[in-house]
Design a protein around this motif. Structure first.
Motif, PDB file in Angstrom:
ATOM      1  N   LEU A 112      -0.617 -13.400  -0.564  1.00 18.89           N
ATOM      2  CA  LEU A 112       0.461 -14.238  -0.049  1.00 18.89           C
ATOM      3  C   LEU A 112       0.141 -14.664   1.365  1.00 18.89           C
TER       4      LEU A 112
ATOM      5  N   ARG B 196      -1.349 -11.589   3.369  1.00 19.24           N
ATOM      6  CA  ARG B 196      -1.055 -10.241   2.902  1.00 19.24           C
ATOM      7  C   ARG B 196      -1.600 -10.097   1.490  1.00 19.24           C
TER       8      ARG B 196
ATOM      9  N   LEU C  93       7.508 -13.781  10.584  1.00 21.84           N
ATOM     10  CA  LEU C  93       7.655 -12.980   9.364  1.00 21.84           C
ATOM     11  C   LEU C  93       9.039 -13.175   8.764  1.00 21.84           C
TER      12      LEU C  93
ATOM     13  N   THR D 247       9.146 -16.356   7.026  1.00 21.32           N
ATOM     14  CA  THR D 247       8.436 -16.211   5.751  1.00 21.32           C
ATOM     15  C   THR D 247       9.349 -15.574   4.713  1.00 21.32           C
ATOM     16  N   ILE D 248      10.079 -14.554   5.133  1.00 20.18           N
ATOM     17  CA  ILE D 248      11.014 -13.889   4.216  1.00 20.18           C
ATOM     18  C   ILE D 248      12.080 -14.880   3.756  1.00 20.18           C
TER      19      ILE D 248
ATOM     20  N   LEU E 247       5.752  -3.547  10.206  1.00 20.38           N
ATOM     21  CA  LEU E 247       5.336  -2.958   8.939  1.00 20.38           C
ATOM     22  C   LEU E 247       6.468  -3.018   7.928  1.00 20.38           C
TER      23      LEU E 247
ATOM     24  N   LEU F 186       0.891 -15.705   5.046  1.00 21.92           N
ATOM     25  CA  LEU F 186       1.980 -15.375   5.958  1.00 21.92           C
ATOM     26  C   LEU F 186       2.177 -16.449   7.034  1.00 21.92           C
TER      27      LEU F 186
ATOM     28  N   GLU G 268      -3.174  -4.138   7.922  1.00 19.96           N
ATOM     29  CA  GLU G 268      -2.284  -4.424   6.799  1.00 19.96           C
ATOM     30  C   GLU G 268      -2.454  -5.854   6.305  1.00 19.96           C
TER      31      GLU G 268
ATOM     32  N   MET H 269      -0.628  -7.876  15.186  1.00 17.42           N
ATOM     33  CA  MET H 269      -0.923  -6.733  14.330  1.00 17.42           C
ATOM     34  C   MET H 269      -2.043  -5.894  14.941  1.00 17.42           C
TER      35      MET H 269
ATOM     36  N   ASP I  92      -1.430  -7.188  -1.797  1.00 16.81           N
ATOM     37  CA  ASP I  92      -0.959  -5.855  -2.204  1.00 16.81           C
ATOM     38  C   ASP I  92      -2.026  -5.164  -3.051  1.00 16.81           C
TER      39      ASP I  92
ATOM     40  N   LEU J 287       8.918  -5.097   7.805  1.00 14.20           N
ATOM     41  CA  LEU J 287       9.094  -6.476   7.357  1.00 14.20           C
ATOM     42  C   LEU J 287       8.028  -6.861   6.335  1.00 14.20           C
ATOM     43  N   ILE J 288       6.812  -6.406   6.550  1.00 14.34           N
ATOM     44  CA  ILE J 288       5.743  -6.713   5.599  1.00 14.34           C
ATOM     45  C   ILE J 288       6.020  -6.033   4.267  1.00 14.34           C
ATOM     46  N   ARG J 289       6.508  -4.797   4.305  1.00 16.74           N
ATOM     47  CA  ARG J 289       6.880  -4.116   3.059  1.00 16.74           C
ATOM     48  C   ARG J 289       7.982  -4.903   2.345  1.00 16.74           C
ATOM     49  N   THR J 290       8.921  -5.417   3.134  1.00 12.83           N
ATOM     50  CA  THR J 290       9.998  -6.223   2.545  1.00 12.83           C
ATOM     51  C   THR J 290       9.424  -7.457   1.875  1.00 12.83           C
ATOM     52  N   ILE J 291       8.479  -8.103   2.543  1.00 15.99           N
ATOM     53  CA  ILE J 291       7.841  -9.282   1.960  1.00 15.99           C
ATOM     54  C   ILE J 291       7.131  -8.917   0.666  1.00 15.99           C
ATOM     55  N   ASP J 292       6.366  -7.827   0.692  1.00 15.98           N
ATOM     56  CA  ASP J 292       5.711  -7.355  -0.535  1.00 15.98           C
ATOM     57  C   ASP J 292       6.722  -7.258  -1.657  1.00 15.98           C
TER      58      ASP J 292
ATOM     59  N   ILE K 210      10.534 -17.133   1.074  1.00 13.79           N
ATOM     60  CA  ILE K 210      10.309 -16.516  -0.243  1.00 13.79           C
ATOM     61  C   ILE K 210      11.631 -16.190  -0.918  1.00 13.79           C
TER      62      ILE K 210
END
Lengths: 217, 217
Positions: free
Chosen positions: B75, B67, B144, B147-148, A142, B77, B100, B88, B69, A144-149, B151
DNA sequence: CACCCCCTGTGACCTTCATCACTGCCCCTT
DNA sequence: AAGGGGCAGTGATGAAGGTCACAGGGGGTG
């Protein structure tokens, strides 16, 4: 300090900070093999590319988790707080892989270090350990996903404010001691951009700036 | 189709596509409670905010995980491929949380759906299930983080190429059928930017463009 | 065939942020 | 007190990419 005393210390710490670790025998197992470790603020605990040997149960302080790519670009991911553990450790150790992340003590920090070889066995034997590990994974995913957001959808000013809030929380203080350059590294931004945005936030009355110091209002 | 036939079908699929699920009794448990499910290309399997009821073991095809928001920004993933599952789902279901992420069938896809209530019990009882779940978590965390990296550290042209490569792999074809607008959504970019970058890639001889079609060279 | 919708291409302009260059200041050391 | 190193502020410039506007073309439908 005698072995029994050390065990008792670990036992007490686990009972106090990890109430979800319920089985008495598991608590005792942890006390048998866990070691209390101290890190000074700023001390690197594990670098990118190193091999993981212990899983840390955080007791006091906080740990900053960052990512660094081959080009040396850095990016702050999240903080680990007391009652939490490092999910990346679990399978890193189970598969003897190199760490993908860097961990640094944000404050003076105390952890119980557990040698990785016990992880697997405890997962099968102790339901509360299994739940603890699963919950840790889930929380980290979670995060990490917030970080991606944050990176994908937000602009730098908002990311900066989020960052300052998290850092304040990790240090239990509305006053942040850091240079603009350090913040810029964590956000993968330029020092000048951070300076300008902070100045902007000061004009808007969100912060108060000093040398090596940011006051959150 | 009689119950026994269905069970046998699931049993065969598990044995063929999930050799790491070793215990015979676990295979039989899966055959007892698992249901073969088919999704058409483009069909939404689970939307953001919905409750997770099954854990899917992917047999054929591929699933796109995205994902979104609050503002509707989207986005891409990663893709889930045969032999993988959706991490997940595990704790989402264990804790009865909302999803999520959004999952959509990329191609025509077949999965074995396992009701979430069995997850927990199997974790304790079957070592290979526990390992499977842990490995899934680890793979997803790594994905993830990649992915980070993408981005945070890469520019749009490189992200676009990476995206096309992954999409080609997920579809087992060097020809991608998608509009520039769809790609732009997945990369959280503007349609015009994608168009221009694709044109650039065509000039460099990396791709060949057509209506609704991109050929990877 | 004619129409129209959707997809693509492209120019113009703007915002965000990186980069470069330089100034000034705080504070520590000698 | 004088010097110097690290930190912060600021302007100029440029690149990446978002936004707006519109043109053109392909292919399906009536």
């Amino acid at each position: 300090m005698a072995i029994q005393d050390l065990n008792q210390e670990v036992l007490n710490l686990v009972r106090k900070h990890y109430p979800q670790i319920a089985e008495r025998t598991l608590q005792e197992d942890i006390a048998q093999v866990g070691k209390v470790m101290h890190f000074r603020a700023g001390e690197m605990i594990m670098d990118f590319g190193s091999y993981v040997k212990i899983v840390p149960l955080i007791i006091k302080g906080s740990i900053k988790v960052s990512r660094e790519d081959e080009g040396g670009n850095e990016l702050f991911l999240y903080y680990l707080q007391p009652g939490e553990t490092c999910s990346m450790s679990f399978t890193c150790c189970m598969m003897n892989k190199k760490s993908e992340i860097r961990t640094v003590a944000e404050e003076d920090t105390t952890v119980i270090g557990i040698p990785t070889r016990y992880m697997d066995e405890w997962m099968s034997r102790y339901p509360s350990w299994k739940n603890f590990v699963m919950l840790s994974y889930d929380n980290r995913m979670l995060e990490l996903i917030r970080t991606i957001d944050s990176i994908a959808f937000k602009k730098m000013d908002e990311r900066l404010l989020d960052y300052l809030e998290k850092k304040a929380e990790a240090n239990n203080s509305r006053t942040i001691n850091a240079t603009h350059q350090e913040i810029a590294y964590d956000l993968n931004a330029s020092r000048e951009a951070v300076s300008r945005l902070l100045k902007q936030l000061e004009k808007e009355g969100e912060v108060e700036l000093g040398r090596n110091r940011i006051e959150l209002l």
